[in-house]
Structures are given as structure tokens and as C-alpha cells.
Design an enzyme around this catalytic site. Structure first.
Site, short mmCIF file in Angstrom:
data_model
loop_
_atom_site.label_atom_id
_atom_site.label_comp_id
_atom_site.label_asym_id
_atom_site.label_seq_id
_atom_site.Cartn_x
_atom_site.Cartn_y
_atom_site.Cartn_z
CB CYS A 214 -45.35 76.89 -43.10
SG CYS A 214 -43.23 76.24 -42.86
CB CYS B 65 -43.96 69.95 -47.61
SG CYS B 65 -43.29 71.86 -47.79
#
Ligand code: DGL
Length: 263
Positions: free
Chosen positions: A185, A74
């Protein structure tokens, strides 16, 4: 650490499965433990303190499970928490991730690069430092994408709502002349098929999933703890509703995996 010990991987939700897929491809024998923090998504709109606390809880659990390495799959969690995790666990191999500014700067032909990422990533000092370091002579345009992560969490990878949202984020970047787009992302690689319909074919899309897998491989190799033998299992935990994750898993992780509650 034992070769057969698991590798711990986590994200705010299902996005990190795009990284897990690269890890599975490169390291088929490893046992993979994946935590999706779906009960606390989106990290992109949370404070760094909140994210750090979640990362501490998850990292501690994966460590209890005997993980020989940790992958923060992440970008948002990495900018908020990877330094803190490395300080807490100095001997634990920890791989973080960051938007692919360096490869994009090398790939662009016209010197205009767009970054799609969360608000948290784009506002961070770590991202500013990344630009200072690698974006010399390149114009970098940033685009936060609120709401997009939730669409991927629902498994809506190509419906009208997702298309409209993504189009709204991508169009200004294309209008400004970007010839390279960074998927900053881990949820966004799941939108590559839709992106392929929305951007001209000459626009280059870059993400860092494969680079993260290579980095993990090299850290495990240096420690001499690469797993050997037959295909390793993948186990998934979620802090959200396991039934919801089971519902979207076939789209995001076609190989299937056992899903358990992370409590
Ligand atoms: N998948 C995460 C990332 O790579 C963020 C998603 C979220 O906002 O929770 O940045």
C-alpha cells in the site's frame, strides 16, 4: 502530446506521495499534478464499484488538465479500476501498481514472504492472479492493516498509536518466519523508519514506487514526450480539507507544493 504537459498522479490520499517522490527523483523536469482523494479515504474498505467511480472522476479531471500520462499511485485503486480506465482511454499511457510479489519472491532467502496491504487489495482477484503467477515455491502470508492508512493521513508516522497498530500487524508475520515484507500500500513506505525499529535488520522490505517511476519513464520515452529543461512544478489537489493536507505535507513532501481543493 506536448513535452511540457503534466503527468497526472492520484491516490486515495497522501500515500501516493511516496510514489510521487520516486517519480520526481527520476523525472525532475516533469510537471506533476497530484490528486489526493482524502474526502473518500480509505479505499481499502470500500467496494470496487465505489472505487471505480472515484477513479473515473479523478482520471477525467486530470485528462481535462491535459495530463499526458496517468499514474494510479494506489494498489487498491489499481486492482479495482485500472482495467476500466485503460478501456476508457486506450491511447493514454496509464501506469498502475501492484504489491511487489515478484521482487519479494526473488529476494527471500527462506521462502517465507509477508504482505502488508489493504483489505481490498488482498481480497481481489488481481492479487490472487499475482500470487499464481509469481509466488511459486514461496509461502506468502497476507496481513490486512485496517486503520494504518488513517494514521499516515494524520501525519502520525511514529507515535504510540501507530507503533502499536503496526506492531500488531507485523508481529504475526515475523513469528511465522517471514524474512521479506512487501509494503503493498503506498501509504506504508512512510512508515519505513518505524518499521526499521520493529523488525530485525535482516528482514527485507520491498515496495514498488521506484519501479512505477521507471515504467512511467519508459512509456514517456517511447512516446517521445519526456519533459526537458529545468525542474518542473508539483501541484496538489485534495478532495478533503486543504488545510489538513497543508498541515501534514512538510512530513510527507518536504519540498512543499501548492495545495488546492478538488471539487
Ligand atoms: N494507498 C492505497 C494503496 O496503495 C490505499 C489506501 C486506502 O485504503 O485508501 O493501496
Amino acid at each position: 502530446m506536448a513535452d511540457e504537459a503534466p503527468v497526472g498522479v492520484f491516490d486515495s490520499g497522501v500515500g501516493g506521495l511516496s510514489v510521487l517522490a520516486e517519480i520526481r527523483r527520476l523525472l525532475p523536469a516533469e510537471t506533476l499534478h497530484y490528486v489526493a482523494d482524502c474526502g473518500h479515504i480509505p479505499y481499502g474498505e470500500k467496494t470496487p464499484e465505489y472505487i471505480r467511480e472515484r477513479c473515473q472522476v479523478i482520471a477525467a479531471r486530470l485528462r481535462e488538465q491535459g495530463a499526458k500520462a496517468l499514474v494510479v499511485a494506489c494498489n487498491t485503486a489499481t486492482v479495482a479500476a485500472v482495467a476500466d480506465l485503460r478501456e476508457r482511454y486506450p491511447d493514454w499511457p496509464i501506469v498502475g501498481m501492484e504489491p511487489a510479489v515478484k521482487p519479494a519472491a526473488a529476494a527471500t532467502r527462506n521462502g517465507v514472504v509477508g504482505v502488508l496491504a489493504t483489505t481490498g487489495t488482498l481480497q481481489s482477484a488481481k492479487f490472487a492472479a499475482l500470487l499464481d503467477r509469481f509466488a511459486h515455491g514461496v509461502q506468502v502470508l497476507t496481513q490486512p492493516c485496517p486503520g494504518l492508512v488513517e494514521q499516515v493521513e494524520r501525519g502520525d508516522l511514529s507515535g504510540p498509536q501507530t507503533r502499536q497498530l503496526l506492531q500488531g500487524f507485523v508481529e504475526p508475520l515475523l513469528a511465522a518466519g517471514c524474512d521479506t515484507l512487501i509494503l503493498g500500500c503506498t501509504h506504508y513506505p512512510f512508515l519505513r523508519p518505524l518499521l526499521a525499529e520493529l523488525v530485525p535488520p535482516e528482514v527485507i522490505l520491498v515496495d514498488t514506487g521506484a519501479a512505477v517511476a521507471r515504467r512511467l519513464h519508459s512509456l514517456l520515452a517511447v512516446k517521445g514526450c519526456l519533459a526537458q529543461g529545468p525542474a518542473g512544478p508539483t501541484c496538489v489537489w485534495t478532495s478533503g480539507d486543504p488545510a489538513e493536507l497543508v498541515g501534514v505535507l512538510p512530513q510527507l513532501w518536504p519540498a512543499g507544493a501548492e495545495v488546492q481543493a478538488f471539487v
